[in-house]
Structure formats: C-alpha cells, structure tokens
Design a protein around this motif. Sequence first.
Motif, PDB file in Angstrom:
ATOM      1  N   ALA A  66     -45.957   2.269  13.833  1.00 33.97           N
ATOM      2  CA  ALA A  66     -46.333   2.841  15.134  1.00 33.97           C
ATOM      3  C   ALA A  66     -45.932   4.312  15.210  1.00 33.97           C
ATOM      4  N   LYS A  67     -44.783   4.664  14.643  1.00 34.52           N
ATOM      5  CA  LYS A  67     -44.357   6.066  14.655  1.00 34.52           C
ATOM      6  C   LYS A  67     -45.261   6.910  13.767  1.00 34.52           C
ATOM      7  N   VAL A  68     -45.684   6.363  12.633  1.00 32.80           N
ATOM      8  CA  VAL A  68     -46.585   7.102  11.746  1.00 32.80           C
ATOM      9  C   VAL A  68     -47.935   7.345  12.415  1.00 32.80           C
ATOM     10  N   LEU A  69     -48.416   6.354  13.174  1.00 32.10           N
ATOM     11  CA  LEU A  69     -49.715   6.450  13.835  1.00 32.10           C
ATOM     12  C   LEU A  69     -49.606   7.045  15.237  1.00 32.10           C
ATOM     13  N   LYS A  70     -48.523   7.730  15.529  1.00 31.04           N
ATOM     14  CA  LYS A  70     -48.318   8.282  16.875  1.00 31.04           C
ATOM     15  C   LYS A  70     -49.420   9.255  17.268  1.00 31.04           C
ATOM     16  N   SER A  71     -49.862  10.083  16.343  1.00 28.73           N
ATOM     17  CA  SER A  71     -50.887  11.070  16.671  1.00 28.73           C
ATOM     18  C   SER A  71     -52.270  10.447  16.797  1.00 28.73           C
ATOM     19  N   HIS A  72     -52.406   9.154  16.502  1.00 31.31           N
ATOM     20  CA  HIS A  72     -53.696   8.461  16.591  1.00 31.31           C
ATOM     21  C   HIS A  72     -53.724   7.500  17.771  1.00 31.31           C
ATOM     22  N   ALA A  73     -52.961   7.812  18.830  1.00 32.04           N
ATOM     23  CA  ALA A  73     -52.860   6.885  19.958  1.00 32.04           C
ATOM     24  C   ALA A  73     -54.189   6.655  20.648  1.00 32.04           C
ATOM     25  N   GLY A  74     -55.135   7.540  20.496  1.00 30.42           N
ATOM     26  CA  GLY A  74     -56.437   7.366  21.131  1.00 30.42           C
ATOM     27  C   GLY A  74     -57.390   6.503  20.343  1.00 30.42           C
ATOM     28  N   ALA A  91     -48.923   1.942   3.480  1.00 35.22           N
ATOM     29  CA  ALA A  91     -50.105   1.112   3.227  1.00 35.22           C
ATOM     30  C   ALA A  91     -50.648   0.508   4.521  1.00 35.22           C
ATOM     31  N   VAL A  92     -49.783   0.001   5.377  1.00 36.49           N
ATOM     32  CA  VAL A  92     -50.233  -0.592   6.641  1.00 36.49           C
ATOM     33  C   VAL A  92     -50.816   0.485   7.557  1.00 36.49           C
ATOM     34  N   ALA A  93     -50.182   1.657   7.589  1.00 39.39           N
ATOM     35  CA  ALA A  93     -50.706   2.750   8.410  1.00 39.39           C
ATOM     36  C   ALA A  93     -52.073   3.204   7.917  1.00 39.39           C
ATOM     37  N   ARG A  94     -52.244   3.242   6.593  1.00 37.17           N
ATOM     38  CA  ARG A  94     -53.544   3.635   6.032  1.00 37.17           C
ATOM     39  C   ARG A  94     -54.609   2.605   6.401  1.00 37.17           C
ATOM     40  N   PHE A  95     -54.246   1.336   6.405  1.00 40.35           N
ATOM     41  CA  PHE A  95     -55.168   0.271   6.813  1.00 40.35           C
ATOM     42  C   PHE A  95     -55.589   0.450   8.276  1.00 40.35           C
ATOM     43  N   GLY A  96     -54.631   0.768   9.144  1.00 41.63           N
ATOM     44  CA  GLY A  96     -54.946   0.972  10.552  1.00 41.63           C
ATOM     45  C   GLY A  96     -55.878   2.152  10.771  1.00 41.63           C
ATOM     46  N   ARG A  97     -55.658   3.264  10.036  1.00 41.67           N
ATOM     47  CA  ARG A  97     -56.524   4.427  10.172  1.00 41.67           C
ATOM     48  C   ARG A  97     -57.939   4.129   9.695  1.00 41.67           C
ATOM     49  N   GLU A  98     -58.047   3.395   8.589  1.00 43.31           N
ATOM     50  CA  GLU A  98     -59.375   3.072   8.067  1.00 43.31           C
ATOM     51  C   GLU A  98     -60.137   2.167   9.015  1.00 43.31           C
ATOM     52  N   MET A  99     -59.474   1.183   9.582  1.00 40.97           N
ATOM     53  CA  MET A  99     -60.161   0.267  10.493  1.00 40.97           C
ATOM     54  C   MET A  99     -60.531   0.962  11.800  1.00 40.97           C
ATOM     55  N   ALA A 100     -59.710   1.912  12.254  1.00 42.24           N
ATOM     56  CA  ALA A 100     -60.008   2.627  13.498  1.00 42.24           C
ATOM     57  C   ALA A 100     -61.005   3.748  13.290  1.00 42.24           C
ATOM     58  N   ALA A 101     -61.370   4.033  12.023  1.00 43.52           N
ATOM     59  CA  ALA A 101     -62.311   5.117  11.705  1.00 43.52           C
ATOM     60  C   ALA A 101     -61.857   6.428  12.328  1.00 43.52           C
ATOM     61  N   VAL A 102     -60.614   6.802  12.056  1.00 46.70           N
ATOM     62  CA  VAL A 102     -60.070   8.042  12.597  1.00 46.70           C
ATOM     63  C   VAL A 102     -60.813   9.223  11.991  1.00 46.70           C
ATOM     64  N   PRO A 103     -61.328  10.147  12.816  1.00 43.70           N
ATOM     65  CA  PRO A 103     -62.039  11.322  12.272  1.00 43.70           C
ATOM     66  C   PRO A 103     -61.154  12.143  11.350  1.00 43.70           C
ATOM     67  N   ALA A 104     -61.805  12.881  10.461  1.00 47.41           N
ATOM     68  CA  ALA A 104     -61.067  13.637   9.447  1.00 47.41           C
ATOM     69  C   ALA A 104     -60.164  14.694  10.060  1.00 47.41           C
TER      70      ALA A 104
END
Length: 566
Positions: free
Chosen positions: A449-457, A508-521
């Motif tokens: 959750a801390k790693v994905l903090k900037s992807h809260a949207g 690895a888990v954070a990368r999985f979350g970003r891929e599934m959420a389709a975070v823009p580049a």
Amino acid sequence: MFLPHTLSIFVFAALAFRPAEAAALPNNTASQVISIRSPDHFYDQIGANNFTFVKFFHPKCPHCQKLQKPFEQLSHPIRKYNHNKSIEADARISLAQVDASNRITEPLLRKHSPTGFPTLKLYRNSLLVAEYNGVRTTSHMFDFLLKSISLQDTPLFSHIHSESVLRQFLHAMSERPVILSVYPPPSSFVETASDMHTSTAPTVAFATVDNPALLIPNRTNNHVKRLLRRHGRLPLLAAASSASSFTVDAQYWFPDIRDGESLASFMHTVIRPEHEPIQLSHLTAPYVLHAERPMLLAFGQGDAPTWDVIYFLAHADAEPPKMLPVYMPVAKFREFAHYVGLNVSQLEDHDAFVEDWETQYVVYRAGNMEPIVSRYDPSMNVSGATWLYQQRQRVNRTFVDTYAGELMRFTHQQLKAMLSFDGRGVLLLTYTRHCRLCTKYESLMTKVAKVLKSHAGFVVVARVHVDKGFPFIAEVKDLEKIKNAPSIVWLSAGERVVVYDGAMSVQAVARFGREMAAVPAEFHRGIEWMNVTAAYGLVIGLGLIVTAQLLLRGKRRRFAKRQHVT
C-alpha cells in the motif's frame, strides 16, 4: 394689451415645455435606468456591445426599496464616465431594471435571479460579465463596475509567482469564481478555460501558479498531511465559487483520483454559487452529468425552474453529504430522463404531456456500473424533506473513504459499495482470524500500500475477513475462484476475478496491482518509493563510511607524524 397677452402665453408655453425637455433628455443618455418590458427587450438590451448593469427587484421587497435610491444615484457618476472622451463606445455603461411583479418578465427572474431579490448583474454581448454581491452603496457599485470593465481587457490567464500576488489577485477578482492551475497548466485546462470564457461561464477568472503549494491557502502542516494522506500527492487545480471565499472553501482536483471526475467536469461544476442550481445546457451537460458527485436532478417542464423547484434544490447542498443541485428541462433532456427511469414515452406525441408534467426529482451519481437512482414526485406519500433525508443516508452508506498509502480494512458492505459506485479496482487480501500466515500477508500488503501510494486514484489496497465466506458481489464475475484464505486477488467492477500467484515480495505484488489497474505511463515515475528510500539510505551509508575512513586515516597520519618528531 395684445402684445403683453401674447408674450405671457409664450412665456407660459416655454416654461411648460422646459421640464418636458429636461425629462426627455435622459432618454438620450446611457445613464437612464431602463425599465425592461419583455424578455425580447431584455435580450436586446444586454446584447449590445457596451455594458449593461441590471437590477432584478420586486417593489414590495424591503431590501429592494432600500437599494432603489443608491441605484438611481448611480446614474450621476455613470453619466460623467460615459461623457469622457477617452472612453470607447463599447466600454460605456447602461442601467436597466427588471420588475418581478410583471408577469411578462417572470421567466427572466427565474433564469437570471434564482436566489431572490435584489440581484445585480453586469452583462455585455448577451454574456454575464460579473455579479455584484458587495455593499449596496453608489460608490461601491460604481467601483465594482470600473473594476469589472478593466478586467475585460486583461489576458485570459494571470500568472501568480508569490503569495502576495495571489492575495492581490483574489482581492481584484472580488466575487468572481476563480480556478487556479499549476504551471505549466495541463492542455485540457487551457482548452476548457478558453471554452468556458467564450461560451458557458465568462465570469470565471483563471490563473496559473509557480508553486503547487500556492494552491493550498490554508497551508498548515495538518491540512497538507490530510491531503497527502487521502490523495497521495498535491493537487493540480484549486477552485472556489468566489475569490473572497477561496481561502476557506477551495476545492481541489487531483489527476488520478476518479476516472469520472475529469478536469473539465471539475471546472464546470465547482464554480457554481452556493445554494444555486445548475441550469443545464447541451454544452455543459456532458461535463456536469459525468462528474463523480452525488446530484439532485430536477426534471421540470419549463426552460427555467420555478420558485418552488429552486427552494427544493437549495436544500441539496445545505448539509453533508452535499449534493449538486441541477435543473433539467425534460423536453430537452428526454433521453437522459428515460435513462434514469422516468416515463417520457408520451413526450414525442403531443405537447400537452409537457404541460401536465409535474417536476420529478432524481438522486443520481455517475458510477462505474449503475448510478444511485431514486425518484421522487409530489404525489408520493412521503414528504420531500423526508425523502431527501433518506437519500442522504443512502449516499453516505455507498461512500467509502480511502487513504493513500494505507491498507484499508473493509467490511463486506464497504467492499460492495466500493466496487459498485467508486470505479477503482481493489487489490484485496482475504484473511481469517487466528491465522498466522494471514498476519504475514497483512504485513506484506501494508508495505504494498505504501509503494502504491501515488496510485491512489487507480487502485485501493484493502483486506476483508472471510470467516463466514466471501460476500456475493453481483458486479464481479467468477467469485468461485476465491477459495482459500489468505489469498491476494484483483477485483474490479464488471471484470473477472484475477488471483495473484506470483512471488510474495513487495515489488512483485505492487507490479501486479499496477498492471491490473492499467496505470498510465506518466504515473510510473517515482513509484518504487521503498526502493528509492533504500537506495538513498545505501548511498548515505556508504558516504558516511567513506567519510569515517578518511577522518580515521587523517588521524592516524597526524599521530604517526607526532611519533616521528618525538
């Protein structure tokens, strides 16, 4: 005797003619208060190239009676201003007034003065330039007119580079809505601002700021920490319905908080004056109806709301959760009325349907799957106030507050509401009580959750207990895949469940979350905060070791030199 008699008749005629001439003289000046006779007369007047300052009033209103004399005395400084040779013809001012007791002009009052009397507005070329809400004296109103006219010649965007300039800007804008953006502004901000200035909202003042911190007027540590905790980053836009209330009521837009809350939607909805409904047009409807906010929609028969409708809509934002009051003519928006469940099948057959139509109210919120829809019409047994209170409770139950960088603990009801109405995906940990392995997974997800903090949207990291089984969620498919606990799964409304089966590491888990959420580049920069922190720590540690070694080596050399001298 004939001559004196003739002379006396001539003198009497001259004296009788003179007042009439003096009374007719103001008709040729721009300073006369023009009484509006009809809607066509009104639009012809405000459609002129010069400025028209209009007073909407009712003869029996005590505040209007008190304003009558200062408003009439305003003609004296305006006459001097208009007769100044240095003033261009298109910068001159006319005075007009609209009487609310006249039935012919009643539609004008409903559209241009929905909040009551008196209302003072400045128009030019059929567009609203500014609305006056200050002290109702002749001098203050004239200063307001001069300031508003001078601002028409200023560029669309002002640039603010310090806090003192910001204060000057807010003071100069007075009661005008303001929208500030970071510099350089996003391209969509420039496009939307240009469109609003020329068509939908010409009264809005736009500006850019050098430092994003200038967007936060109350920059206390707690306020900034609260914003960062909820959104994970500083805002890109700040706006308020009036410049005077910016430091208190500023609202913020973040680039990745909601998919539905686009920058254009935010800009079109945030400038609405408090307790005033938005009267939709085909230009503004796509922006307003796609805003990620709960709304109270009123479908009425006329182009403008009646006083009863305005009074009912005024309660929409009276207390939290504040809803956005919107008025929609049912004849112009019949497709949307059908979408939210209103029976408009007879609308195309005959005009009598519109005449017999009673205003119906709908609570609406743009969501990922289905909006919150509840209809009310006066024929219901429950009162309007009770119905509105029930809908507030319903909106509260479906709103889930999340914080960036934190592992949220959802109940089953919150998880359902999150997937039904929020629009973001959920990186979910399922766990059971008294499970040691679940405790290890929870520690892992806390770091994710801390790693994905900037992807809260884009993604919410959460956990939910499944002691009594996984909750049924109609919006999610293949729930039978979630069989064991603990497990890490990806849930998104309208999509299938994806179970994570990779390495149990934070990256690895954070990368999985970003891929599934389709975070823009553009949001990938600086995402591995833990890795960055570790890298900085390693560099600082190595620097300290090297510095210590150098200091120790220098100390040994000095000691050896003393021994040699001895």
